[in-house]
Design a protein around this motif. Structure first.
Motif, PDB file in Angstrom:
ATOM      1  N   ARG A 119      36.680  41.449  29.912  1.00  0.00           N
ATOM      2  CA  ARG A 119      36.887  42.065  31.873  1.00  0.00           C
ATOM      3  C   ARG A 119      35.843  43.243  31.457  1.00  0.00           C
ATOM      4  N   LEU A 176      40.924  33.109  26.262  1.00  0.00           N
ATOM      5  CA  LEU A 176      39.771  32.002  26.594  1.00  0.00           C
ATOM      6  C   LEU A 176      39.063  31.447  25.655  1.00  0.00           C
ATOM      7  N   LYS A 203      41.286  38.782  36.679  1.00  0.00           N
ATOM      8  CA  LYS A 203      41.567  40.171  35.764  1.00  0.00           C
ATOM      9  C   LYS A 203      40.491  40.438  35.431  1.00  0.00           C
ATOM     10  N   LYS A 204      39.104  40.574  35.603  1.00  0.00           N
ATOM     11  CA  LYS A 204      38.387  40.975  35.442  1.00  0.00           C
ATOM     12  C   LYS A 204      38.223  42.143  36.776  1.00  0.00           C
ATOM     13  N   GLU A 210      40.490  28.394  37.042  1.00  0.00           N
ATOM     14  CA  GLU A 210      39.401  29.365  36.064  1.00  0.00           C
ATOM     15  C   GLU A 210      38.954  30.019  35.833  1.00  0.00           C
ATOM     16  N   ASP A 211      37.629  29.687  36.833  1.00  0.00           N
ATOM     17  CA  ASP A 211      36.905  30.785  36.867  1.00  0.00           C
ATOM     18  C   ASP A 211      37.299  31.885  37.554  1.00  0.00           C
ATOM     19  N   ASP A 235      43.256  37.767  26.785  1.00  0.00           N
ATOM     20  CA  ASP A 235      42.458  37.560  27.349  1.00  0.00           C
ATOM     21  C   ASP A 235      41.153  37.111  26.721  1.00  0.00           C
ATOM     22  N   GLN A 236      40.603  37.465  25.475  1.00  0.00           N
ATOM     23  CA  GLN A 236      39.831  36.781  25.047  1.00  0.00           C
ATOM     24  C   GLN A 236      40.504  35.257  23.996  1.00  0.00           C
ATOM     25  N   TRP A 244      39.540  34.474  35.893  1.00  0.00           N
ATOM     26  CA  TRP A 244      38.856  34.665  35.084  1.00  0.00           C
ATOM     27  C   TRP A 244      38.290  36.823  35.936  1.00  0.00           C
ATOM     28  N   GLU A 245      37.697  36.130  37.204  1.00  0.00           N
ATOM     29  CA  GLU A 245      37.865  37.596  37.772  1.00  0.00           C
ATOM     30  C   GLU A 245      38.633  37.946  37.964  1.00  0.00           C
ATOM     31  N   ARG A 249      32.778  34.042  34.078  1.00  0.00           N
ATOM     32  CA  ARG A 249      32.870  33.365  33.215  1.00  0.00           C
ATOM     33  C   ARG A 249      32.521  33.024  32.311  1.00  0.00           C
ATOM     34  N   ARG A 254      31.704  30.177  29.262  1.00  0.00           N
ATOM     35  CA  ARG A 254      32.256  29.379  28.364  1.00  0.00           C
ATOM     36  C   ARG A 254      31.119  29.087  27.357  1.00  0.00           C
TER      37      ARG A 254
END
Length: 512
Positions: free
Chosen positions: A501, A286, A387-388, A380-381, A282-283, A384-385, A492, A494
């Protein structure tokens, strides 16, 4: 029909890929339109040079005038032509960079899917040990006591955050009249009536007059209280959450020890390793998405003709075509009935009409590209949420498959906001039956525990009963945002910033 967490994430990823693909297509069309506009301007300049040559010696249009127009237009035309060649090469290079980064993102997404499949198999193995884990935990009297205390503290923390949100809402609504009073806000900003106020004698006297006029002395304490209460409540809520989390950590340790005694240590180690790999992927994703975002902006600027060299050349050519001498030349040609002039004048008018059409097309493409960029960033935001929140976990499910169908379409069309769309994901999410059994929630926040009495052995043994098919709500489900009119709450990171996460507050859902 319910949809699993991994499948839902794949659908979101697919939607993002579709938007990126359309972004690239629109950017290419924009590049072609910008280049066509430049070529149309070139053609217009060539026609004017020909018209100037045909008008030589007519109506006092002499060699000097013809030479001046020809030289000016030829220089601008040549500069634009040279820049166009270089511009096409830059567009091709930028397009190739985007293709490479897209492949990189796709490879990471594929690796992520493979890890989730492996995790699902390990989770099933752990569920088999549920009865044994239950027997071990029930022998520990501290567990039941801590579990009850955890539930109490969780309720207190949730009530505290509700009060905080209400106070913040009151601050926004009741504070509006104060903020709309220009005289009051002037004195408030100056710190009038506090030890921070600084002013000379004249200003103090004038401010005193303003204070009497606006009844500042009576209004200031009320406004100060409106601002202070939410801050104090927020601090209180944070302390309650920390207290609840401390007991949760102790429970996690007891359950983990029970799993190890039941022989599940190798499985939990594999799951923990898989989760670490997911965080690493994920990193990388990102960073790749941020890199792509920068490349997409550069590509869009190139396509839009905002490259300084291209922009200057086109602007110079357009300026050269707006000279007063050219308008006079056109006007004189229209007044003189000759076959040569009429043909060139008609072609120039047609060329200008084509240029006008190209300008309109460029404007429409710009607007479309801007909308696509916004939608892609918002998705994309949300991803991210997603997966977090561990919504991608194989044990996660959503009762509304429309979230990846009609509702997704509404979001893409702009019928609902990103916050509203994400709120529907949150409200639809639950955990599959068995996720709350001993060991079944390993790796989830609070180990899958819900706010109820401690789990008993009988619950595990009855997992095959009619209740086993019921959905289990998320034990840490976040309330939806009030208003839902903006995506400012997404957490997320930027612009190349680092994020995980595993850290950072869950801002979107209004949680702790």
């Amino acid at each position: 029909m319910a949809i699993s967490g991994p499948k839902a994430l794949r659908s979101l990823d697919s939607a993002v890929r579709d938007i990126r693909r359309e972004e690239n297509q629109i950017a290419k069309r924009l590049a072609r339109s910008s280049e066509r506009l430049a070529k149309v301007r070139e053609g217009e300049a060539e026609l004017f040079r020909k018209l100037a040559a045909t008008r030589l010696g007519i109506n006092r249009f002499g060699p000097d005038e013809q030479k001046q127009i020809d030289g000016r237009l030829f220089a601008a035309e040549k500069a634009a032509r040279d820049v166009l060649k270089k511009h096409a090469s830059q567009i091709a290079k930028s397009e190739k960079q985007l293709e490479q980064i897209d492949k990189k993102i796709a490879a990471n997404a594929k690796a992520r899917q493979d890890i989730l499949l492996s995790m699902e198999k390990d989770q099933e193995k752990l569920k088999i040990l549920s009865d044994e884990i239950s027997r071990i935990v029930e022998k520990d009297p501290q567990y039941t006591k801590k579990r009850l205390r955890s539930n109490e503290l969780r309720v207190i923390a949730e009530e505290a955050i509700k009060k905080t949100e209400q106070a913040e809402l009151d601050q926004e609504q009741k504070g509006q009249p104060y903020r709309q009073d220009a005289l009051f806000m002037y004195l408030w900003a100056a710190g009038y009536g506090t030890k921070n106020y600084r002013a000379n004698n004249l200003i103090r006297w004038l401010d005193g007059m303003v204070a009497k006029l606006s009844d500042y002395q009576n209004a200031r304490p009320n406004f100060a209280m409106l601002n202070e209460i939410p801050l104090r409540l927020r601090e209180h809520a944070q302390r309650q959450e920390e207290a609840a989390q401390s007991v949760e950590d102790e429970l996690d340790l007891l359950e983990t020890q029970a799993i190890e005694k039941a022989g599940g240590a190798p499985i939990t180690k594999a799951l923990s390793t898989a989760r670490e790999k997911l965080d690493e992927i994920d990193q990388r994703m990102l960073e790749a998405e941020d890199e792509r975002d920068e490349l997409a902006v550069q590509f869009g600027e190139l396509a839009d003709g905002k490259d300084p060299a291209f922009s200057n050349a086109v602007s110079d050519l357009a300026a050269a075509l707006k000279g007063r001498d050219l308008e006079d030349l056109m006007s004189d040609a229209k007044k003189t009935a000759t076959g040569r002039d009429d043909g060139l004048v008609t072609k120039i008018s047609d060329t200008r009409a084509r240029a006008f059409d190209q300008v309109n097309e460029i404007r429409e493409l710009r607007e479309r590209l801007k909308v696509l960029e916004q939608r892609r960033r918002e998705l994309e935001d949300i991803g991210w949420e997603f997966k977090k929140s561990r919504f991608d976990d194989p044990r996660s499910q959503f009762r509304q498959d429309e979230l990846v169908g009609d509702i997704l379409g509404e979001f893409l069309r702009g019928a609902i906001t990103a916050a509203s769309y994400w709120g529907q994901w949150q409200n639809s999410q639950s955990w599959k039956a068995g996720s709350g059994d001993w060991g079944g929630g390993f790796g989830l926040p609070r180990q899958g525990r819900s706010n109820n009495r401690p789990r008993s052995n009988s619950r595990s043994r009855n997992s095959g009963s009619k209740n086993s098919g019921q959905r289990q709500r998320s034990p840490w489900a976040q309330p939806t945002r009030r208003g839902g009119g903006s995506n400012k709450g997404f957490s997320r990171p930027r612009s190349g910033s680092k994020g995980s996460r595993r850290s950072g507050s869950f801002k979107t859902g209004g949680g702790f």
